[in-house]
Motif scaffolding. Sequence first.
Motif, PDB file in Angstrom:
ATOM      1  N   ASN A   1       4.606   4.611   9.117  1.00  9.23           N
ATOM      2  CA  ASN A   1       3.422   4.412   8.278  1.00  9.23           C
ATOM      3  C   ASN A   1       2.636   3.147   8.604  1.00  9.23           C
ATOM      4  O   ASN A   1       1.441   3.066   8.316  1.00  9.23           O
ATOM      5  N   ALA A   2       3.284   2.137   9.212  1.00  9.88           N
ATOM      6  CA  ALA A   2       2.596   0.858   9.441  1.00  9.88           C
ATOM      7  C   ALA A   2       1.320   1.063  10.251  1.00  9.88           C
ATOM      8  O   ALA A   2       1.284   1.848  11.196  1.00  9.88           O
TER       9      ALA A   2
ATOM     10  N   ALA B   1      -1.458   9.168   9.669  1.00 15.31           N
ATOM     11  CA  ALA B   1      -2.652   9.127  10.512  1.00 15.31           C
ATOM     12  C   ALA B   1      -3.829   8.740   9.616  1.00 15.31           C
ATOM     13  O   ALA B   1      -3.711   7.800   8.813  1.00 15.31           O
ATOM     14  N   SER B   2      -4.930   9.436   9.690  1.00 10.37           N
ATOM     15  CA  SER B   2      -6.109   9.123   8.863  1.00 10.37           C
ATOM     16  C   SER B   2      -7.132  10.225   9.060  1.00 10.37           C
ATOM     17  O   SER B   2      -7.173  10.857  10.126  1.00 10.37           O
TER      18      SER B   2
ATOM     19  N   ASP C   1       8.694  -5.409  13.695  1.00 12.29           N
ATOM     20  CA  ASP C   1       7.340  -5.307  14.234  1.00 12.29           C
ATOM     21  C   ASP C   1       7.312  -4.003  15.025  1.00 12.29           C
ATOM     22  O   ASP C   1       8.021  -3.866  16.036  1.00 12.29           O
TER      23      ASP C   1
ATOM     24  N   TRP D   1       6.875  -9.443   1.818  1.00 15.98           N
ATOM     25  CA  TRP D   1       6.350  -8.213   1.210  1.00 15.98           C
ATOM     26  C   TRP D   1       7.433  -7.128   1.168  1.00 15.98           C
ATOM     27  O   TRP D   1       7.555  -6.397   0.186  1.00 15.98           O
TER      28      TRP D   1
ATOM     29  N   THR E   1       5.497  -2.755  17.088  1.00 18.69           N
ATOM     30  CA  THR E   1       5.066  -2.789  18.493  1.00 18.69           C
ATOM     31  C   THR E   1       6.221  -3.169  19.422  1.00 18.69           C
ATOM     32  O   THR E   1       6.071  -3.128  20.639  1.00 18.69           O
TER      33      THR E   1
ATOM     34  N   ASN F   1      -5.075  -3.352   3.623  1.00 17.72           N
ATOM     35  CA  ASN F   1      -5.820  -3.050   4.839  1.00 17.72           C
ATOM     36  C   ASN F   1      -7.306  -3.324   4.667  1.00 17.72           C
ATOM     37  O   ASN F   1      -7.951  -3.886   5.533  1.00 17.72           O
TER      38      ASN F   1
ATOM     39  N   LYS G   1      -5.739   6.978  15.547  1.00 12.91           N
ATOM     40  CA  LYS G   1      -5.230   7.976  14.597  1.00 12.91           C
ATOM     41  C   LYS G   1      -5.306   9.386  15.180  1.00 12.91           C
ATOM     42  O   LYS G   1      -4.463  10.232  14.892  1.00 12.91           O
TER      43      LYS G   1
ATOM     44  N   VAL H   1      -2.906  -0.922  10.989  1.00 11.10           N
ATOM     45  CA  VAL H   1      -3.934  -1.908  10.627  1.00 11.10           C
ATOM     46  C   VAL H   1      -5.308  -1.287  10.813  1.00 11.10           C
ATOM     47  O   VAL H   1      -5.495  -0.360  11.598  1.00 11.10           O
TER      48      VAL H   1
ATOM     49  N   GLY I   1       0.784  -1.246   0.000  1.00  9.93           N
ATOM     50  CA  GLY I   1       0.000   0.000   0.000  1.00  9.93           C
ATOM     51  C   GLY I   1       0.808   1.284   0.000  1.00  9.93           C
ATOM     52  O   GLY I   1       1.695   1.492  -0.834  1.00  9.93           O
ATOM     53  N   VAL I   2       0.500   2.140   0.959  1.00  9.54           N
ATOM     54  CA  VAL I   2       1.146   3.464   1.051  1.00  9.54           C
ATOM     55  C   VAL I   2       2.650   3.328   1.255  1.00  9.54           C
ATOM     56  O   VAL I   2       3.445   4.072   0.662  1.00  9.54           O
ATOM     57  N   GLY I   3       3.058   2.365   2.095  1.00  6.94           N
ATOM     58  CA  GLY I   3       4.483   2.188   2.371  1.00  6.94           C
ATOM     59  C   GLY I   3       5.251   1.797   1.125  1.00  6.94           C
ATOM     60  O   GLY I   3       6.331   2.335   0.850  1.00  6.94           O
TER      61      GLY I   3
ATOM     62  N   ILE J   1      -0.328  -1.369  17.466  1.00  6.37           N
ATOM     63  CA  ILE J   1       0.303  -1.183  16.151  1.00  6.37           C
ATOM     64  C   ILE J   1       0.191   0.281  15.704  1.00  6.37           C
ATOM     65  O   ILE J   1       1.185   0.891  15.292  1.00  6.37           O
TER      66      ILE J   1
HETATM   67  P1  NAD Z   1      -1.638  -2.093   3.883  1.00  5.04           P
HETATM   68  O1  NAD Z   1      -2.335  -3.154   4.652  1.00  5.04           O
HETATM   69  O2  NAD Z   1      -1.642  -2.153   2.415  1.00  5.04           O
HETATM   70  O3  NAD Z   1      -0.131  -1.968   4.385  1.00  5.04           O
HETATM   71  C1  NAD Z   1       0.189  -1.989   5.747  1.00  5.04           C
HETATM   72  C2  NAD Z   1       1.585  -2.565   5.919  1.00  5.04           C
HETATM   73  O4  NAD Z   1       1.903  -2.503   7.316  1.00  5.04           O
HETATM   74  C3  NAD Z   1       1.696  -4.036   5.504  1.00  5.04           C
HETATM   75  O5  NAD Z   1       2.846  -4.211   4.702  1.00  5.04           O
HETATM   76  C4  NAD Z   1       1.818  -4.790   6.817  1.00  5.04           C
HETATM   77  O6  NAD Z   1       2.590  -5.973   6.745  1.00  5.04           O
HETATM   78  C5  NAD Z   1       2.508  -3.739   7.683  1.00  5.04           C
HETATM   79  N1  NAD Z   1       2.304  -3.982   9.111  1.00  5.04           N
HETATM   80  C6  NAD Z   1       1.179  -4.363   9.754  1.00  5.04           C
HETATM   81  N2  NAD Z   1       1.426  -4.525  11.059  1.00  5.04           N
HETATM   82  C7  NAD Z   1       2.728  -4.240  11.260  1.00  5.04           C
HETATM   83  C8  NAD Z   1       3.585  -4.232  12.390  1.00  5.04           C
HETATM   84  N3  NAD Z   1       3.138  -4.583  13.603  1.00  5.04           N
HETATM   85  N4  NAD Z   1       4.874  -3.873  12.225  1.00  5.04           N
HETATM   86  C9  NAD Z   1       5.352  -3.541  10.998  1.00  5.04           C
HETATM   87  N5  NAD Z   1       4.606  -3.551   9.892  1.00  5.04           N
HETATM   88  C10 NAD Z   1       3.300  -3.892  10.017  1.00  5.04           C
HETATM   89  O7  NAD Z   1      -2.328  -0.741   4.373  1.00  5.04           O
HETATM   90  P2  NAD Z   1      -2.155   0.779   3.888  1.00  5.04           P
HETATM   91  O8  NAD Z   1      -3.491   1.234   3.426  1.00  5.04           O
HETATM   92  O9  NAD Z   1      -0.978   0.959   3.020  1.00  5.04           O
HETATM   93  O10 NAD Z   1      -1.910   1.452   5.295  1.00  5.04           O
HETATM   94  C11 NAD Z   1      -0.800   2.295   5.544  1.00  5.04           C
HETATM   95  C12 NAD Z   1      -1.204   3.321   6.580  1.00  5.04           C
HETATM   96  O11 NAD Z   1      -2.252   4.130   6.042  1.00  5.04           O
HETATM   97  C13 NAD Z   1      -1.749   2.722   7.883  1.00  5.04           C
HETATM   98  O12 NAD Z   1      -1.247   3.451   8.974  1.00  5.04           O
HETATM   99  C14 NAD Z   1      -3.259   2.915   7.745  1.00  5.04           C
HETATM  100  O13 NAD Z   1      -3.901   2.976   8.984  1.00  5.04           O
HETATM  101  C15 NAD Z   1      -3.288   4.240   7.016  1.00  5.04           C
HETATM  102  N6  NAD Z   1      -4.544   4.526   6.338  1.00  5.04           N
HETATM  103  C16 NAD Z   1      -5.050   3.653   5.420  1.00  5.04           C
HETATM  104  C17 NAD Z   1      -6.265   3.949   4.805  1.00  5.04           C
HETATM  105  C18 NAD Z   1      -6.866   3.010   3.802  1.00  5.04           C
HETATM  106  O14 NAD Z   1      -8.040   3.201   3.467  1.00  5.04           O
HETATM  107  N7  NAD Z   1      -6.143   2.037   3.297  1.00  5.04           N
HETATM  108  C19 NAD Z   1      -6.918   5.156   5.115  1.00  5.04           C
HETATM  109  C20 NAD Z   1      -6.356   6.021   6.039  1.00  5.04           C
HETATM  110  C21 NAD Z   1      -5.161   5.707   6.648  1.00  5.04           C
END
Ligand code: NAD
Length: 252
Positions: free
Chosen positions: A89-90, A144-145, A62, A41, A64, A194, A161, A92, A16-18, A115
Amino acid sequence: MQLEGKTVIITGAGSGVGRASAILFADEGARVVCADVNDEWAKETVRLVEHNGGSSIAVHCDVTSEGDISSTIDATVAEYGRLDVMYNNAGVATPRPGLRFEDHTVEDFDRLMSINLKGVFLGTKHAVLQFKKQSTPGSIVNTASVAGIVGWGGTVYGATKGGVIQLTRAVAVEAAPFDIRVNAVCPAGMPTTNFMDIPTDTATQTVAFDKVAQQHPLGRNITPEDVAAAALYFASDSARNVTGVILPVDGG
Ligand code: NAD
């Protein structure tokens, strides 16, 4: 090249974003440490960065675990000599679709807090310690979000968030005398892993995301690349006088 010569850690870089940020930051000249709890990944992100000619390593982290965060920074300094940008950025999502506030278990609460909020606390703490050790300017970017700004998008998730937003603002003030900047991006809903984990069919998800898009004045879905572009600005020297800013990337 907005990040030429800079070393960046991105947590949650495996998806995703990362992942989008790792690719964009490397294209802009950064050396990128892909820190993720999912090793496969993270390695795939490194492969994508290297395919574009960039420099990157994967580190198991991790967020946490204070030990993991600390050893990720140690591995970064061992490989690249320094740390310039920490992108926490991590995160859930709410664990079950449509989960009402009163149906969250204590385990749900603890996992989200651990997390999404403790992870940012630990990443920010150890980045600040490293920047002070180096006596160099540093930039911290947090994801954040919009769910941390308005009462929408998950109750406990939103609380985590909201915590990230307040931590960003407060540390920005405290760390400013050391030329350490702290900012946060606030995405709206995006169809990343996510959300794809939510066990509904693709057609239902498409309808759901179209509905989200229509709630925003610009009427488009948000992409990880949109969020990465905002994070890039905060990470770069173009933002050298920008700190404590909470930037929604949500279509208005
Ligand atoms: P994603 O699930 O695609 O990616 C999240 C990544 O974080 C994954 O690679 C996962 O393995 C990793 N991760 C999970 N738990 C972890 C841990 N304990 N330690 C290290 N890595 C861990 O999700 P995304 O949408 O790319 O989310 C990225 C950020 O954006 C998050 O903080 C999420 O809350 C935020 N966000 C997402 C949305 C959305 O709609 N997707 C909206 C607002 C904010």
